[in-house]
Structure formats: C-alpha cells, structure tokens
Enzyme design. Structure first.
Site, PDB file in Angstrom:
ATOM      1  N   SER A  24       0.564  -1.047   0.075  1.00 51.30           N
ATOM      2  CA  SER A  24       0.060  -0.025   0.125  1.00 51.30           C
ATOM      3  C   SER A  24       0.940   1.299   0.012  1.00 51.30           C
ATOM      4  CB  SER A  24      -0.889  -0.030   1.141  1.00 51.30           C
ATOM      5  OG  SER A  24      -0.351  -0.061   2.381  1.00 51.30           O
ATOM      6  N   GLU A  44       2.470   8.094  -1.958  1.00 53.71           N
ATOM      7  CA  GLU A  44       2.192   6.942  -1.425  1.00 53.71           C
ATOM      8  C   GLU A  44       1.262   7.410  -0.111  1.00 53.71           C
ATOM      9  OE1 GLU A  44       5.502   5.819   1.667  1.00 53.71           O
ATOM     10  OE2 GLU A  44       6.528   6.523  -0.017  1.00 53.71           O
ATOM     11  N   THR A  98      -2.656   7.283  -1.468  1.00 47.73           N
ATOM     12  CA  THR A  98      -3.181   6.136  -2.485  1.00 47.73           C
ATOM     13  C   THR A  98      -2.743   4.820  -1.850  1.00 47.73           C
ATOM     14  OG1 THR A  98      -0.988   6.069  -3.754  1.00 47.73           O
ATOM     15  CG2 THR A  98      -2.635   7.657  -4.415  1.00 47.73           C
ATOM     16  N   TYR A 133      -1.784   2.370  -4.178  1.00 48.48           N
ATOM     17  CA  TYR A 133      -1.202   1.702  -5.335  1.00 48.48           C
ATOM     18  C   TYR A 133       0.257   1.229  -5.046  1.00 48.48           C
ATOM     19  CZ  TYR A 133      -4.631   4.768  -7.628  1.00 48.48           C
ATOM     20  OH  TYR A 133      -5.856   5.603  -8.233  1.00 48.48           O
ATOM     21  N   ASP A 157       4.279  -0.340 -10.443  1.00 40.39           N
ATOM     22  CA  ASP A 157       5.620  -1.097 -11.063  1.00 40.39           C
ATOM     23  C   ASP A 157       6.154  -0.529 -12.381  1.00 40.39           C
ATOM     24  OD1 ASP A 157       7.129  -3.842 -11.081  1.00 40.39           O
ATOM     25  OD2 ASP A 157       6.368  -3.633 -13.192  1.00 40.39           O
ATOM     26  N   ASN A 161       1.857  -5.847 -14.489  1.00 39.67           N
ATOM     27  CA  ASN A 161       3.390  -5.502 -14.599  1.00 39.67           C
ATOM     28  C   ASN A 161       3.773  -4.664 -15.759  1.00 39.67           C
ATOM     29  OD1 ASN A 161       6.383  -5.926 -14.562  1.00 39.67           O
ATOM     30  ND2 ASN A 161       5.958  -7.916 -13.511  1.00 39.67           N
ATOM     31  N   ASP A 199       7.133 -10.030 -17.657  1.00 45.74           N
ATOM     32  CA  ASP A 199       7.462  -8.936 -16.853  1.00 45.74           C
ATOM     33  C   ASP A 199       7.454  -7.576 -17.700  1.00 45.74           C
ATOM     34  OD1 ASP A 199       9.038  -7.181 -15.241  1.00 45.74           O
ATOM     35  OD2 ASP A 199      10.176  -8.692 -14.422  1.00 45.74           O
TER      36      ASP A 199
END
Length: 325
Positions: free
Chosen positions: A108, A128, A131, A133, A136, A183, A234
């Site tokens: 998180s 951060e 949110t 999220y 990546d 990804n 990836d």
C-alpha cells in the site's frame, strides 16, 4: 514383471532444461550476447531507459540504486539513491526529468516521483500518502499523461490494475482493474492499443482504446496469449513495426509478439537451460537502432553470473517514444 521391464521416463530433449520451452519451441529463436556486466553481485535490475543524449538509466529494485551508463564507454555510475522503497522502473519526461516508479512495501505504499538525473529537484507525482497503489511501471503518451500498473494482488486475489494519469498529473482514471500483479505496460505507435502483462496469472492483455485514451472500445479488451511456466511476463517494449517484446521473469528469455498478439520469435539468455541468468526483466532499444538490450541477473544461481545486460538485433528499430518528441 520386474522393474527392469517397466516403461521408463528419462530426461531427454526439452525435459533436460531447467526451464523447458514447449509451446514456443518452433518459433524463430536467437541467443543473446553479453553487452555489459553491471555488477558481480546478483542485483534485481529493471527499468532500462535512454535520455536524449543516449545515456542509459536503470534501477536496482531491492537496493534502490539508479544507475547511469555511458553507452560509448560503457562506464557504469550511480546516478542517485532512491529515497523511496523498491524502485521498479525509470521513465523520462520530454522535459528531461526522470520519473521513478516504486513498489513501496508491495501492499500500500508505492508511488511515482520525479527528479533530475542526479536525484535532485524531487517532486511527488503519485504520493504513497494518499493512495494504495503499488506502482511497478508506466508509459507516457504523446500528450504527456501516462499509464501505470498497480502491482498488487496474486493469482487468486486480483487487486491490481492499470490507470491513466492526466498530463497535469491531477486526475487518475482506472482503465482496467481486477487483475493479478499488473506489470509491464506499453502503447502502440498510434496509441490505440495498450499492452499489459499480468504476471501471476501468466496473461497478456491487449486493450483497444477510444480517442480519450481511457475508454475501452466495444469488445476491445482481449487476452491474446496465455504464457506457461514459472514465474511470468514482466516488462515490455515495442518496436517501430508495433511488435511487442515481453521479458519472461524466471525463464531467461524474451518473447516477441506481432501487433495482433501472435508470438513470432524469442530471445534466449545464455545458460538458461542450466538455470543461469533466469531473471530477465526488461527489454529496451538503443535509440535509432534495432539493437535490443535485455537486463537480467543470476540470483537464482547463487549470483554466480552477477547482473548483466545482453543484446541482439531485433525485427525492427525501436519506437521513439515521448522523451524524444
């Protein structure tokens, strides 16, 4: 009946490999050559990207370093140390700033921040603090907005997704949700197709977008390919023919798809059959050429081979994306 007369399975052909290739065994296949060793240590390399001066930047996820490589001298230096946890991708804005995606605690606390190439002039783009999220990867569109992947979830808990951030960075709009560990992400040359890899369910998504860049066209969301094996797809990139290059993490190879999502080729890392250099994470083109670079590491082999960038000639020249406009 004695044991000597029983039918017997033996390791032959593909079954001898640590990472057998079955369904793609008939594809055009080449083996990459070494281009540059980044470190004798096993580092989780990611996020290959070039600036306008053709300097290469990349990140080391677990240690947080952002590397810079002079491609003429192949000198490797540390551009800066990420102040955020687990940086997973670096992209470059048209104005020259580096946008770094970070995974945070994998639950998180991920986000995106922008800096200059020295890690200074820090600006939080996706915070951060407000949110949940776990970011990546990202890709810019021609307007200066971008799509990012939310890396959360696992195979039976699809919490991830793909979101679009407006060019002023003020609005976040969901594009696809309820997928497992979103990804890699790439845009087609005409920006009508959004490609997304879903790692823990081994799927490739092909999303046809309307002109607003966030609405999915009728019947436009498809899964043209299911991958096999451990671990999964990836990071990705495209070439000027709209072919998609997908790094296969844990498999030491890159699969190539045409613009409709059909596999047309693959690139193998040397030693993969012996379980070496399996953590292939990110393909990227040297600007203006068809020379493809691929970063990988040998962590699964006790880091014997260190951390490497390999290279091949691809089907076409790389697509020159937003930072070169």
């Amino acid at each position: 009946m004695t044991n000597q007369s029983l039918p017997k399975l033996t390791y032959t052909g593909a079954s001898k490999s640590a990472v057998p290739i079955i369904s793609e065994s008939e594809l055009q296949t080449v083996t990459a050559e070494p281009w540059l060793k980044i470190s004798d240590e096993g580092l989780q390399l990611e996020g290959l990207v070039f600036d306008r001066d053709h300097n290469l930047f990349l990140c080391e996820v677990f240690g947080g370093k952002i590397f810079k490589v002079d491609i003429d001298t192949k000198k490797v230096s540390t551009a800066f140390q990420s102040t955020k946890q687990n940086p997973a991708a670096v992209k470059i804005h048209k104005d020259g700033r580096l946008f770094t995606c970070y995974l945070g605690d994998f639950e998180s606390t991920g986000g995106i921040f922008a800096t200059d190439e020295h890690g200074e002039q820090f600006e939080e783009i996706i915070s951060e603090l407000n949110t949940e999220y776990c970011i990546d990867d990202m890709v810019f569109d021609s307007k200066g907005g971008f799509y990012f992947t939310d890396f959360r979830g696992y195979s039976t808990n699809p919490k991830g997704g793909v979101y679009y951030v407006s060019p002023d960075f003020k609005t976040v709009t969901p594009v696809i949700q309820n997928i497992s560990v979103a990804n890699g992400v790439a845009l087609s040359t005409d920006e009508k197709i959004l490609w997304v890899t879903e790692t823990t369910t081994n799927r490739l998504h092909r999303i046809q977008l309307e002109d607003d860049g966030v609405t999915i066209a009728p019947f436009g969301a498809t899964i043209p390919y299911y991958f096999t094996g451990h671990e999964g797809p990836d990071s990705v990139c495209i070439d000027s023919d709209d072919n998609l290059y997908v790094a296969m993490y844990g498999q030491g190879r890159v699969l190539v798809f045409n613009k409709r999502g059909y596999p047309i080729g693959q690139i193998l890392m040397p030693g993969r059959d012996e379980g070496k250099m399996l953590r292939s994470t990110h393909p990227q083109f040297i600007p203006g050429t068809n020379q493809l670079l691929i970063c990988t590491n040998d962590i699964e082999n006790d880091s014997e081979g260190g951390s490497m960038i390999y290279t091949v000639e691809a089907f076409a020249k790389g697509h020159e994306s937003y930072q070169f406009q």
